[in-house]
Write a protein that holds these residues in place. Structure first.
Motif, short mmCIF file in Angstrom:
data_model
loop_
_atom_site.label_atom_id
_atom_site.label_comp_id
_atom_site.label_asym_id
_atom_site.label_seq_id
_atom_site.Cartn_x
_atom_site.Cartn_y
_atom_site.Cartn_z
N ASP A 169 44.76 35.13 36.26
CA ASP A 169 43.47 35.83 36.17
C ASP A 169 43.13 36.20 34.74
OD1 ASP A 169 43.28 35.65 38.92
OD2 ASP A 169 44.01 37.70 39.29
N ARG A 170 44.12 36.69 34.00
CA ARG A 170 43.87 37.10 32.62
C ARG A 170 43.46 35.92 31.74
NH1 ARG A 170 48.37 41.55 30.63
NH2 ARG A 170 47.41 43.35 31.62
N ARG A 172 42.36 32.93 32.67
CA ARG A 172 41.09 32.34 33.10
C ARG A 172 39.93 33.13 32.51
NH1 ARG A 172 41.73 31.96 38.43
NH2 ARG A 172 42.05 29.71 38.53
N SER A 173 40.07 34.45 32.51
CA SER A 173 39.03 35.30 31.93
C SER A 173 38.90 35.06 30.43
CB SER A 173 39.37 36.77 32.20
OG SER A 173 38.43 37.63 31.58
N LYS A 176 36.96 31.94 29.38
CA LYS A 176 35.50 32.05 29.47
C LYS A 176 34.91 32.72 28.23
CE LYS A 176 35.59 32.29 34.53
NZ LYS A 176 35.34 33.14 35.72
N GLN A 177 35.76 33.40 27.46
CA GLN A 177 35.29 34.07 26.25
C GLN A 177 35.45 33.21 25.00
OE1 GLN A 177 36.43 38.45 26.16
NE2 GLN A 177 37.77 37.77 27.82
#
Length: 214
Positions: A169-170, A172-173, A176-177
């Motif tokens: 989750d971390r 993947r987030s 996106k940045q």
């Protein structure tokens, strides 16, 4: 303060800006024509600090099971509290700390032979330096740089293990940045992808560097 690094017991040396400045000093003197960096976990956090502060030093970077900092103040304070308790445990009962650290869910998929090797390595560390690292460069203490990743123009490759849901989750987030990134979930691997699936890990590094070495 980790591995065989000779480090004086001076907490000031462990802060993010000091570590980044030390790395820059070394890399400036070595003057690499092309440089790709790899960072895992804490090393990945330091690499995020370096590449956002001095992107000119690198041509690309690979990150495994790591993050770019905690942006929410409440989370930062909570992590600082946890790391302070861990630092106290290291200083007052190092063996107990090692038992608790090795039992963390993050490392439950590490093969037994590798786990024993990690334990031996950790037993040979300087507890005072490990505590200083947690206090001054823990996830809550280091400045978050997630908002600076969009300005990094280099290709970034992000890796997380299939069983490591938290870091899937971390990362993947984080992907996106980023301005230019690839995110891969490695099958049958936990937090230590390089230990759980070394052949796949090596191939990822080789392929990424070969494709971008221009």
């Amino acid at each position: 303060g980790h591995g065989e690094t000779e480090t004086p017991v001076n907490e000031q040396l462990f802060y993010s800006n000091r570590q980044v400045n030390q790395l820059k000093s070394i890399l400036d003197r070595l003057s690499f024509d092309r440089l790709f960096a790899f960072g895992y976990s804490m090393g990945g956090r330091l690499l995020f600090q370096l590449i956002t502060a001095h992107p000119e030093l690198l041509n690309g970077a690979i990150f495994e099971s790591t993050h770019c900092g905690l942006s929410i103040e409440k989370e930062r304070k909570e992590r600082i509290t946890v790391d302070e308790l861990r630092a106290e445990s290291i200083l007052h009962n190092f063996d107990q700390f090692l038992d608790e650290w090795m039992a963390l869910p993050l490392f439950q998929h590490t093969p037994d032979h590798a786990g024993k090797a990690y334990r031996t390595i950790m037993e040979n560390q300087n507890p005072e330096n490990l505590a200083a690292s947690l206090r001054c460069f823990g996830a809550g203490s280091m400045p978050p740089v997630c908002d600076k990743l969009q300005d990094v123009q280099h290709p970034l490759y992000l890796i997380a293990g299939e069983y490591d849901k938290k870091y899937i989750d971390r990362m993947r987030s984080i992907s996106k940045q980023c301005n230019d990134s690839t995110f891969q979930i490695v099958e049958k691997a936990g937090h230590r992808v390089h230990t759980d699936q070394p052949d796949i890990w090596i191939q990822i590094l080789k392929t990424f560097i070969t494709e971008h070495y221009v």
